[in-house]
Design a protein around this motif. Sequence first.
Motif, short mmCIF file in Angstrom:
data_model
loop_
_atom_site.label_atom_id
_atom_site.label_comp_id
_atom_site.label_asym_id
_atom_site.label_seq_id
_atom_site.Cartn_x
_atom_site.Cartn_y
_atom_site.Cartn_z
N ALA A 4 33.92 3.51 -11.90
CA ALA A 4 34.20 4.94 -12.02
C ALA A 4 33.77 5.65 -10.74
N GLY A 5 34.52 6.72 -10.40
CA GLY A 5 34.18 7.52 -9.24
C GLY A 5 34.43 6.85 -7.91
N LYS A 6 35.34 5.86 -7.89
CA LYS A 6 35.63 5.12 -6.66
C LYS A 6 37.07 5.34 -6.22
N ASP A 63 39.45 8.00 -14.07
CA ASP A 63 38.07 7.63 -13.76
C ASP A 63 37.86 7.40 -12.27
N ASN A 64 38.94 7.12 -11.54
CA ASN A 64 38.85 6.84 -10.11
C ASN A 64 40.00 7.52 -9.37
N GLU A 65 39.88 7.61 -8.05
CA GLU A 65 41.00 8.09 -7.24
C GLU A 65 41.88 6.89 -6.92
#
Length: 311
Positions: A4-6, A28-30
Amino acid sequence: MAIAGKTILVTGATGQLAGAVARGLVGDNEIIALARFSAPGSRESLEAAGVRCVRGDYVTRDFREAPETVDYVFHAAANTKPATMEEGMRDNAEGTAFLMERYRDARGFVHVSATGCYAAHPDPEHVFTEDEPLGGATYFAPMYGVSKTATEGVVRSLCRIYGLPTVIARMNVAYGGPYFDGGLPGRQLDALLADEPIRLQRGQRWFQAPIHEDDITRHVPILLEKATVPATIINWGGDEGVEVETWVRYLGELVGKEPRFEYDDRPRSASWIGDHRKRIALGCECRVHWREGMKRMIAARHPEVKIREIA
């Protein structure tokens, strides 16, 4: 989701398999799709789903719009029908090397290979482990299997040279959604609905292990997070080997069409059923049975079709 957040760079997102993955991982991610976007509407469709699109071509080292660094790379793009070995080596082997060079500092790299790397086995119900002989058995495109085998050698080497944690996932038959041609089951479904013949090889039983895109998408973050040096190699297909004629007849029952089979002597591809113990050990279990997956595929590709209930 394990990650997540990656930032996750995806190649092949204008196609069927990676298109589903890119859309499915948004939130959750880019998610960044690197592609040429030559097909009309391909970029707009991904952007509407929340995917960041950057134009480029890793085969020619065109990374002008691509970010300098990313956290993870999911590499599914490939030339599946190279006309010559030179074309296959350039697009699949050399291109992958350029991509790994560019993102050699990533936390994880998943290379989508193919079960067509395996040498054909005379028993159509043989269960392949990851250490079976390689050789390439993609009769529909003879240069594809051998060039993907060569690409695995590149990936294994650069994984160790760069210290880039890697998983090589040998994909079998991916299917499921409305993107691109839907994989082999999707093409056969479209042929059924158009009253076109389903062509199979005469006198040859043909088994594959189809895996639904929902399972594929759920597996990707796990594989990225569990990538290793040296590379981990896994079979990536569904849990069950299914004869292709069996799933075509099942699709016909679901949509109320009697399949019209035409048999000839042209080989398509070798049968393949995988030993999935290594995939399962990583935490990548399949939750979508192939029969349920076929229903989902019909609903996604042809919402206008009423799916029949089968006892």
